[in-house]
Design a protein around this motif. Structure first.
Motif, PDB file in Angstrom:
ATOM      1  N   LYS A   1      -0.406   4.431  -0.599  1.00  0.00           N
ATOM      2  CA  LYS A   1      -1.730   5.411  -0.817  1.00  0.00           C
ATOM      3  C   LYS A   1      -0.075   6.578   0.015  1.00  0.00           C
ATOM      4  CE  LYS A   1      -3.557   4.393   2.724  1.00  0.00           C
ATOM      5  NZ  LYS A   1      -4.880   3.311   3.575  1.00  0.00           N
TER       6      LYS A   1
ATOM      7  N   GLY B   1       0.793  -2.017   4.796  1.00  0.00           N
ATOM      8  CA  GLY B   1       0.614  -0.242   4.712  1.00  0.00           C
ATOM      9  C   GLY B   1       2.379  -0.641   5.388  1.00  0.00           C
ATOM     10  N   LEU B   2       1.800  -0.143   6.616  1.00  0.00           N
ATOM     11  CA  LEU B   2       2.169   0.708   7.393  1.00  0.00           C
ATOM     12  C   LEU B   2       4.064  -0.301   7.655  1.00  0.00           C
ATOM     13  CD1 LEU B   2       2.683   2.848   9.962  1.00  0.00           C
ATOM     14  CD2 LEU B   2       2.266   1.281  11.170  1.00  0.00           C
TER      15      LEU B   2
ATOM     16  N   VAL C   1       0.332  -1.341  -0.054  1.00  0.00           N
ATOM     17  CA  VAL C   1       0.389  -0.239  -0.018  1.00  0.00           C
ATOM     18  C   VAL C   1       0.545   1.453  -0.001  1.00  0.00           C
ATOM     19  CG1 VAL C   1      -1.967   1.621   1.107  1.00  0.00           C
ATOM     20  CG2 VAL C   1      -1.700  -1.465   1.383  1.00  0.00           C
TER      21      VAL C   1
ATOM     22  N   ARG D   1     -17.035   1.300   7.106  1.00  0.00           N
ATOM     23  CA  ARG D   1     -16.625   2.617   5.842  1.00  0.00           C
ATOM     24  C   ARG D   1     -16.746   2.167   4.640  1.00  0.00           C
ATOM     25  NH1 ARG D   1     -10.291   3.872   6.203  1.00  0.00           N
ATOM     26  NH2 ARG D   1      -9.838   1.891   4.486  1.00  0.00           N
TER      27      ARG D   1
ATOM     28  N   ASN E   1      -4.564  -6.324   6.433  1.00  0.00           N
ATOM     29  CA  ASN E   1      -3.902  -4.761   6.526  1.00  0.00           C
ATOM     30  C   ASN E   1      -2.297  -5.243   7.251  1.00  0.00           C
ATOM     31  OD1 ASN E   1      -4.867  -5.083   8.720  1.00  0.00           O
ATOM     32  ND2 ASN E   1      -5.528  -3.047   9.126  1.00  0.00           N
ATOM     33  N   SER E   2      -1.690  -4.820   7.340  1.00  0.00           N
ATOM     34  CA  SER E   2      -0.681  -4.997   8.462  1.00  0.00           C
ATOM     35  C   SER E   2      -0.655  -5.549   9.449  1.00  0.00           C
ATOM     36  CB  SER E   2       0.827  -3.293   8.709  1.00  0.00           C
ATOM     37  OG  SER E   2       0.734  -3.034   7.546  1.00  0.00           O
TER      38      SER E   2
ATOM     39  N   TYR F   1       3.027   6.617   2.135  1.00  0.00           N
ATOM     40  CA  TYR F   1       2.771   7.179   3.549  1.00  0.00           C
ATOM     41  C   TYR F   1       4.340   8.430   4.004  1.00  0.00           C
ATOM     42  CZ  TYR F   1      -0.354   3.004   5.167  1.00  0.00           C
ATOM     43  OH  TYR F   1      -0.861   2.131   4.963  1.00  0.00           O
TER      44      TYR F   1
ATOM     45  N   HIS G   1     -11.770  -5.494   4.904  1.00  0.00           N
ATOM     46  CA  HIS G   1     -11.304  -4.801   5.873  1.00  0.00           C
ATOM     47  C   HIS G   1     -11.078  -4.277   7.622  1.00  0.00           C
ATOM     48  CE1 HIS G   1      -7.505  -1.862   5.763  1.00  0.00           C
ATOM     49  NE2 HIS G   1      -8.175  -0.470   6.517  1.00  0.00           N
TER      50      HIS G   1
ATOM     51  N   ARG H   1      -2.958  -6.576   2.187  1.00  0.00           N
ATOM     52  CA  ARG H   1      -2.241  -5.569   1.645  1.00  0.00           C
ATOM     53  C   ARG H   1      -1.608  -4.365   3.372  1.00  0.00           C
ATOM     54  NH1 ARG H   1      -8.021  -5.917   1.928  1.00  0.00           N
ATOM     55  NH2 ARG H   1      -8.027  -4.287   3.659  1.00  0.00           N
TER      56      ARG H   1
ATOM     57  N   TYR I   1       1.304   6.347  11.525  1.00  0.00           N
ATOM     58  CA  TYR I   1       0.607   6.882  10.417  1.00  0.00           C
ATOM     59  C   TYR I   1       1.020   8.414  10.152  1.00  0.00           C
ATOM     60  CZ  TYR I   1      -1.506   2.214  10.221  1.00  0.00           C
ATOM     61  OH  TYR I   1      -1.847   0.598  10.329  1.00  0.00           O
TER      62      TYR I   1
HETATM   63  C1  LIG Z   1      -4.507   2.444   3.954  1.00  0.00           C
HETATM   64  C2  LIG Z   1      -5.481   0.317   3.421  1.00  0.00           C
HETATM   65  C3  LIG Z   1      -4.553  -0.837   4.607  1.00  0.00           C
HETATM   66  C4  LIG Z   1      -2.902  -0.441   5.070  1.00  0.00           C
HETATM   67  O1  LIG Z   1      -3.326  -0.376   6.261  1.00  0.00           O
HETATM   68  P1  LIG Z   1      -2.312  -1.121   7.073  1.00  0.00           P
HETATM   69  O2  LIG Z   1      -2.198  -0.998   8.510  1.00  0.00           O
HETATM   70  O3  LIG Z   1      -1.241   0.792   6.501  1.00  0.00           O
HETATM   71  O4  LIG Z   1      -1.375  -1.763   6.668  1.00  0.00           O
HETATM   72  C5  LIG Z   1      -4.966  -1.893   3.039  1.00  0.00           C
HETATM   73  N1  LIG Z   1      -6.286  -1.759   3.284  1.00  0.00           N
HETATM   74  C6  LIG Z   1      -7.119  -0.946   3.068  1.00  0.00           C
HETATM   75  C7  LIG Z   1      -8.522  -1.408   2.417  1.00  0.00           C
HETATM   76  C8  LIG Z   1      -6.667   0.318   3.262  1.00  0.00           C
HETATM   77  O5  LIG Z   1      -7.349   1.559   3.261  1.00  0.00           O
END
Ligand SMILES: *Cc1c(COP(=O)(O)O)cnc(C)c1O
Length: 394
Positions: A59, A245-246, A57, A158, A227-228, A63, A187, A243, A379
């Motif tokens: 976006k 990110g962090l 991720v 969301r 997510n992470s 980060y 999510h 997915r 974040y």
């Molecule tokens: C931002 C986001 C992620 C990543 O989340 P992290 O906690 O940073 O790993 C994954 N999925 C969706 C839908 C997100 O918006």
């Protein structure tokens, strides 16, 4: 020193697009450690089953790390997908020549955006029946098929269609001639908490939606949920793709997850001392004189401020590293500059590097420490460093 050619480069392209070298570590900058990034990707991949892909991720300019270079390194180290939040972020990656599949996490509600998504070969998220209708109509007019990713809300509240209504939504997309279901995803809202009751409930609801698809003979597409935090929790949550990110940036979603994977911070924030002076006792420092010297005090002025992303609410509460020694920041943080008390430090000179986030000697200052002090999350700290700070890729 800067030669004329480099100088004209900075002036004409702005700091953001300049290929940075030592020469322009002049005032303040963000260092990006690509070896740490590669290590994190490999450490995270080691948690996955062989068939599970890693989507990075990226976006919000990765980060705050600088998206293009980050994307190149994660793809070179085994990530196979990228995700961004907005159409503009996707176009930026494509214009830089990145060809990996790119998932757009945000919602799309206009035909013009759909045309741009198709043009740039981005892969959108579909959240509602209304979007399914608009996408189908637009793609039929273009005479093309578009891969789409369906978002199911299992408890985040969301984006997405709530899990109970998911089968009808999925069926509608399934029967849309110009749309092809590339994946189905949800999510987590609380996967970083110690109490996993809600996370398990969300997983249960996801499985319920899948079971209904099977009943309706709709073939299961690629599935993803984590997510992470979900990724670090374990393979039960991984499905076909995670997915992350962090964690790729070397921060942990929560302290209790630290023991599960070894991550290294990717970002360091540094600036230089621009002036030193000695103040007599009872001298006010900075706007509002919110710090007054008690005794004779040696101060250092440093060229970084709240316009670079140093939160002003940390005024009088921030510690930095100078030549491996801790120094307190004193007085109000100003737009472009801060002051330090360096009375007790040895060998401090104009031009010395000050570490605000990162390692110097045996000490390390982290985004988590700032986040705790400010009552926010890492974040937000990472995303807060402005583009006035050049990103230097190491
Ligand atoms: C931002 C986001 C992620 C990543 O989340 P992290 O906690 O940073 O790993 C994954 N999925 C969706 C839908 C997100 O918006």
């Amino acid at each position: 020193m800067l030669d004329g050619e480099k100088l004209s480069h900075i002036v004409s392209q702005g700091c953001r697009h300049y290929q940075f070298s030592d020469a322009i570590r002049q005032r303040a900058w963000v260092e990006i450690n690509h070896a740490a990034l590669a290590h994190n990707i490999q450490a995270l991949k080691a948690l996955l089953a062989p068939h599970t892909e890693l989507l990075a991720v990226v976006k919000a300019d990765a980060y705050g790390h600088g998206v293009i270079k980050i994307a190149e390194t994660v793809l070179a180290n085994g990530a196979t997908w990228l995700a961004i939040a907005t159409l503009g972020e996707g176009v930026e990656l494509r214009e830089a020549g990145i060809t990996a599949p790119i998932l757009v996490l945000g919602a799309t509600n206009t035909a013009i955006e759909i045309e741009a998504i198709a043009h740039w070969e981005l892969q959108p998220t579909l959240c509602t029946i209304e979007q399914q209708q608009l996408f189908q109509k637009t793609m039929a007019r273009l005479g093309k098929t578009l891969p789409v990713h369906l978002k199911i809300d299992t408890g985040m509240s969301r984006l997405g269609t709530r899990w109970e209504e998911a089968p009808l939504f999925i069926e509608a997309v399934h029967s849309s001639e110009n749309l092809e279901i590339a994946s189905l995803y949800s999510h987590f809202a609380t996967a970083d908490e110690q109490d996993l009751t809600m996370t398990h409930l969300q997983h249960q609801r996801f499985k319920q939606a899948l079971a209904e698809l099977k009943q309706r003979d709709i073939p299961l597409p690629k599935l993803h949920l984590s997510n992470s935090a979900g990724t670090i929790l374990g393979q039960a949550f991984h499905y076909d793709l995670v997915r992350v990110g962090l964690a790729i940036y070397g921060a942990y979603p929560a302290p209790h997850l630290e023991e599960k994977v070894d991550l290294k911070p990717v970002m360091q924030v540094k600036a230089r001392i621009t002036q030193l002076k000695t103040l007599p006792p009872e001298t006010g420092v900075s706007y509002g004189h919110r710090f007054v010297t008690a005794t004779e005090t040696k101060i250092a002025v440093v060229g970084i401020g709240y316009a670079d992303g140093i939160p002003r609410t940390l005024s009088n509460n921030l510690k930095v590293l100078v030549n491996g020694q801790l120094a307190p920041q004193i007085g109000s943080i100003t737009m472009d500059q801060i002051m330090l008390d360096v009375t007790h430090l040895t060998n401090v000179q104009v031009g010395d590097v000050v570490t605000l986030i990162g390692e110097d000697g045996s000490d390390r200052l982290t985004v988590d420490q700032w986040a705790n002090q400010l009552g926010t999350i890492s974040y937000e700290i990472m995303c807060g460093f402005k583009h006035r700070l050049p990103r230097i890729n190491l």
